[in-house]
Design a protein around this motif. Structure first.
Motif, short mmCIF file in Angstrom:
data_model
loop_
_atom_site.label_atom_id
_atom_site.label_comp_id
_atom_site.label_asym_id
_atom_site.label_seq_id
_atom_site.Cartn_x
_atom_site.Cartn_y
_atom_site.Cartn_z
N LYS A 130 18.33 8.46 5.91
CA LYS A 130 19.00 7.20 5.58
C LYS A 130 18.06 6.26 4.83
CE LYS A 130 22.36 7.26 9.32
NZ LYS A 130 22.98 6.46 10.37
N ALA A 131 16.80 6.26 5.24
CA ALA A 131 15.82 5.41 4.56
C ALA A 131 15.65 5.87 3.12
CB ALA A 131 14.48 5.45 5.30
N GLU A 153 18.50 4.77 1.03
CA GLU A 153 18.54 3.35 0.72
C GLU A 153 17.47 2.91 -0.27
OE1 GLU A 153 18.84 -0.67 3.14
OE2 GLU A 153 19.59 1.04 4.27
N ASN A 154 16.25 3.38 -0.11
CA ASN A 154 15.18 2.95 -1.00
C ASN A 154 14.04 3.96 -0.95
OD1 ASN A 154 13.18 1.63 -2.42
ND2 ASN A 154 13.75 -0.38 -1.63
N ARG A 172 11.55 4.49 -2.92
CA ARG A 172 10.22 3.98 -3.26
C ARG A 172 9.53 3.43 -2.02
NH1 ARG A 172 7.76 2.09 -8.14
NH2 ARG A 172 6.80 0.05 -7.89
N VAL A 173 10.29 2.65 -1.25
CA VAL A 173 9.72 2.08 -0.03
C VAL A 173 9.46 3.18 1.00
CG1 VAL A 173 10.12 0.48 1.87
CG2 VAL A 173 10.77 -0.16 -0.44
N GLN A 217 8.72 6.17 0.45
CA GLN A 217 7.53 6.88 0.02
C GLN A 217 6.27 6.11 0.37
OE1 GLN A 217 7.63 7.55 -4.16
NE2 GLN A 217 6.46 9.45 -4.02
N SER A 218 6.33 4.80 0.18
CA SER A 218 5.13 4.01 0.48
C SER A 218 4.94 3.87 1.98
CB SER A 218 5.19 2.64 -0.21
OG SER A 218 6.15 1.84 0.42
N LEU A 219 5.92 4.33 2.77
CA LEU A 219 5.73 4.39 4.22
C LEU A 219 5.42 5.82 4.66
CD1 LEU A 219 8.52 1.90 5.32
CD2 LEU A 219 6.06 1.52 5.40
N ASN A 277 0.40 -1.87 -6.70
CA ASN A 277 1.09 -0.61 -7.04
C ASN A 277 0.11 0.48 -7.45
OD1 ASN A 277 3.59 -1.65 -6.52
ND2 ASN A 277 4.10 -2.06 -8.67
N LEU A 328 1.92 3.96 -6.52
CA LEU A 328 3.29 3.92 -7.04
C LEU A 328 3.24 3.93 -8.57
CD1 LEU A 328 4.96 1.41 -4.58
CD2 LEU A 328 5.64 3.77 -4.95
N VAL A 378 -1.53 0.71 4.00
CA VAL A 378 -0.10 0.42 4.01
C VAL A 378 0.18 -0.85 3.21
CG1 VAL A 378 1.88 -0.11 5.48
CG2 VAL A 378 0.17 1.52 6.25
N ARG A 379 1.24 -0.83 2.42
CA ARG A 379 1.54 -2.01 1.62
C ARG A 379 2.93 -2.55 1.94
NH1 ARG A 379 3.00 -1.91 -4.49
NH2 ARG A 379 3.54 -3.99 -3.79
N PHE A 425 6.07 -5.23 0.18
CA PHE A 425 6.55 -5.59 -1.15
C PHE A 425 6.93 -7.06 -1.22
CE2 PHE A 425 7.00 -1.09 -0.84
CZ PHE A 425 6.74 -0.62 -2.11
N SER A 441 11.94 -5.61 1.24
CA SER A 441 12.09 -4.18 0.98
C SER A 441 12.42 -3.46 2.27
CB SER A 441 10.82 -3.63 0.39
OG SER A 441 9.79 -3.79 1.34
N PHE A 486 15.06 -1.62 4.96
CA PHE A 486 16.23 -0.75 4.83
C PHE A 486 17.38 -1.54 5.45
CE2 PHE A 486 12.47 1.94 5.08
CZ PHE A 486 12.56 2.53 3.84
N ARG A 507 6.79 -3.68 10.69
CA ARG A 507 7.00 -2.30 10.23
C ARG A 507 5.70 -1.72 9.68
NH1 ARG A 507 11.16 -1.18 5.44
NH2 ARG A 507 9.44 -2.15 4.31
#
Lengths: 350, 251
Positions: free
Chosen positions: A204-205, A208-209, A211-212, A214-216, B47, B52, B81-82, B84, B88, B90, B163
């Protein structure tokens, strides 16, 4: 005209079950993971072609006989060989059927993985939809022209249901319908448990996004490939059931319209909700049968209406109305995933 | 010892040099600010660090290890960890699910284990309790089963911070952690950041436009202008720097 309610009921259950498997697989791919698979017909057809091959080659081998090339001059002999074995040796017919399901799932999964490779690297997900849509048609046209798989445009018949050896057609179809419904139950439970897990949360993540996600720390490409494998394996199983129910494999059954039917089911039912996918499959199956019967009846009293047109008009209308008035579907997705939520709930009550 | 080191990092988009020859050092356990006018390359730099938008040239070292060739998900795995600038989260997922997603090594995230709930139930419960404590601290515990989209702007920022923590980071790159948040809550967010540094020994690199709050919390700052590092120094030094005042405040 009299209607045989028992046979109609069994046929309805059979068609529902096969559609339900397709809808569940698309719901997992698009509804939950956000992968717009517009090549559903391709992955269904993989199961159909696999069945054509196993009924031609594996079945005689299992019965200790020599397989015959199924097309051209041998057409009748090969057909008699297939139907003969299935009618006389139910054990072998059943074994062949079950092996076909397994082989189709494996090949379907493999082709799903291969399809995911270029497609999932496309930056825009709707490019993927187009690639799969066009790819699905290309494969269909190739198979239509390439004899060894299903005798090109002639198709292959005699892929009989596994219980015909019982001698009672109604009982045989009933048992076959039960097998299909059992598979639907299995896939449904599997998919539900998959969705209500950390993996479902990841899907689900990703939907939805990405890119985010992936960065998690989530590996998007791998996850999407996994879902394509699972979804395509389920689609291929439904393809086996589809041809074995008809007894006939023809490339013309796997046109874009089949893909669109499955999309209609998922959109009506509720994107992301497995119960919705089942409901959508049921509604479309019933509408499909009703329009078919209505078309025949209308034809008998003198209306010259093409059945296919009626259903296209109807399904198109349904999609428009749904998107206008209830885009979330009849049974919208529920947001909660794992039991972590109930844990926090009990914690709060203490 | 420096936790993150950038050496001559450059990133261009076509003819636009968004980040040009940037070198900086983030020492362990510090809160470092990264400021500069809009378009000065701050977010692009984040980024680039999180891959990214991978760097065109230069070296990025995290705990002494070169990471400029690693993928975004691998960099997260190393503890970098970044967050945004735009919210950002969900949004169609619950607050709890948002916070549980980054947890590392989740058994239930493997498709062949996921359907068998007994294989991951314990781990999930432990993570849920950890999340519960954290959400409590961030004052959003009671919204755990609400959709993230139902939170207020400030709560969203708090959830984003929480998070990031659930991924067990060593270094957090925060892109405007108080954007669009009322001043009082913005202060609370920074107090939480300071507390995390204190209690968990975390390191922060924070892009922020609210200098009045930022200056109260950071150990030192880097100032970017037109893709380059203009200067660095303590809050006092930066606010006294005439070049910074010129580009930043137009004085």
């Amino acid at each position: 005209m009299t209607i045989d309610f028992l046979s109609t009921g069994i046929a309805l259950l059979t068609f529902f079950g096969i559609s339900a498997l397709m809808a569940l697989s698309l719901n997992l791919e698009y509804g939950v993971a956000g992968i717009p698979n517009f090549g559903k017909a391709l992955f269904v057809s993989v199961g159909a072609y696999t069945a054509a091959l196993t009924y031609t080659y594996l079945l005689p081998l299992l019965a200790g006989k020599t397989p015959i090339y199924p097309c051209g001059a041998n057409l009748t002999d090969a057909l008699q060989l297939r139907t003969g074995i299935i009618r006389e040796a139910m054990g072998i017919g059943l074994l062949n059927f079950l092996l076909t399901l397994v082989i189709a799932a494996v090949i379907g999964g493999l082709i799903g993985y291969l399809a995911s490779y270029p497609a999932l690297r496309l930056k825009e997900e709707w490019y993927l939809a187009l690639v799969l849509l066009v790819g699905s048609e290309i494969v269909r046209i190739l198979v239509r022209g390439y004899e060894p798989i299903i005798c090109a445009h002639n198709g292959i018949s005699g892929l009989s249901q596994p219980f015909v050896a019982l001698g009672n057609p109604k009982l045989a179809s009933f048992l076959f319908a039960l097998v299909i419904l059992a598979l639907v139950a299995l896939v449904f439970i599997f998919s539900e448990r998959l969705i209500h897990s950390p993996y479902g949360r990841l899907l689900k993540a990703m939907r939805e996004n990405e890119r985010v996600a992936q960065s998690l720390g989530k590996r998007i490409t791998r996850t999407r490939a996994q879902i394509m494998v699972i979804g395509s394996a389920i689609a291929a199983v439904s393809g086996v059931l589809f041809v074995v129910n008809l007894g006939f494999a023809s490339a013309n059954d796997y046109v874009v319209a089949l893909t669109l039917d499955v999309w209609v089911m998922v959109v009506i039912g509720g994107i992301g909700n497995n119960r919705g996918a089942l409901l959508g499959a049921f509604i479309i199956t019933v509408l499909d049968r009703v329009t078919a019967i209505a078309a025949i009846q209308l034809d008998q009293i003198g209306f010259q209406l093409e059945f296919t047109y009626i259903r296209f008009i109807l399904f198109g209308l349904i999609i428009l109305l749904m998107l206008r008035y209830r885009p979330q579907g009849l049974l919208p997705e529920k947001p909660l995933t794992t039991e972590a939520h109930s844990l926090l709930k009990t914690q709060a009550q203490k | 010892m420096s936790l993150l080191t950038l050496e001559h990092v450059t990133k261009s988009f076509g003819n636009l040099r968004a980040v040009h020859d940037v070198s900086l050092e983030i020492p362990k356990g510090k809160i470092i600010g990264l400021i500069g006018p809009n378009g000065s390359g701050k977010s692009t730099l984040l980024n680039v660090i999180s891959a990214l938008n991978p760097a065109d040239s230069g070296r990025i070292l995290f705990e002494g290890e070169e990471i400029s060739k690693r993928s975004t998900d691998e960099i997260f795995g190393l503890g970098l960890v970044r967050s945004f600038q735009d919210p950002s989260l969900f949004f169609k997922m619950t607050v709890l699910d948002n916070s549980l997603l980054p947890v590392k090594q989740q058994q239930g995230e493997k498709p062949w284990r996921a359907p068998f709930h007994h294989l991951w139930r314990k781990q999930e419960a432990a993570a849920a309790l950890e999340s519960s404590r954290l959400l409590e601290q961030l004052l959003i515990r009671k919204h755990y089963d609400a959709l993230a989209s139902d939170l207020s702007g400030g709560q969203m920022k708090l959830l984003e911070l929480g998070r990031s923590l659930m991924g067990n980071p060593k270094l957090l790159l925060l892109d405007e952690p108080t954007a669009g948040v009322a001043p009082k809550l913005a202060y609370t967010i920074f107090e939480n950041i300071a507390q995390m540094r204190e209690n968990l020994g975390l390191t922060f690199l924070i892009v922020e436009h609210r200098l009045e709050i930022l200056f109260d919390f950071v150990d030192s700052l880097y100032v970017m202008h037109m893709g380059q590092v203009l200067t660095e120094g303590s809050p006092a030094e930066i606010s006294a720097n005439s070049a910074v005042r010129e580009i930043y405040f137009g004085e």
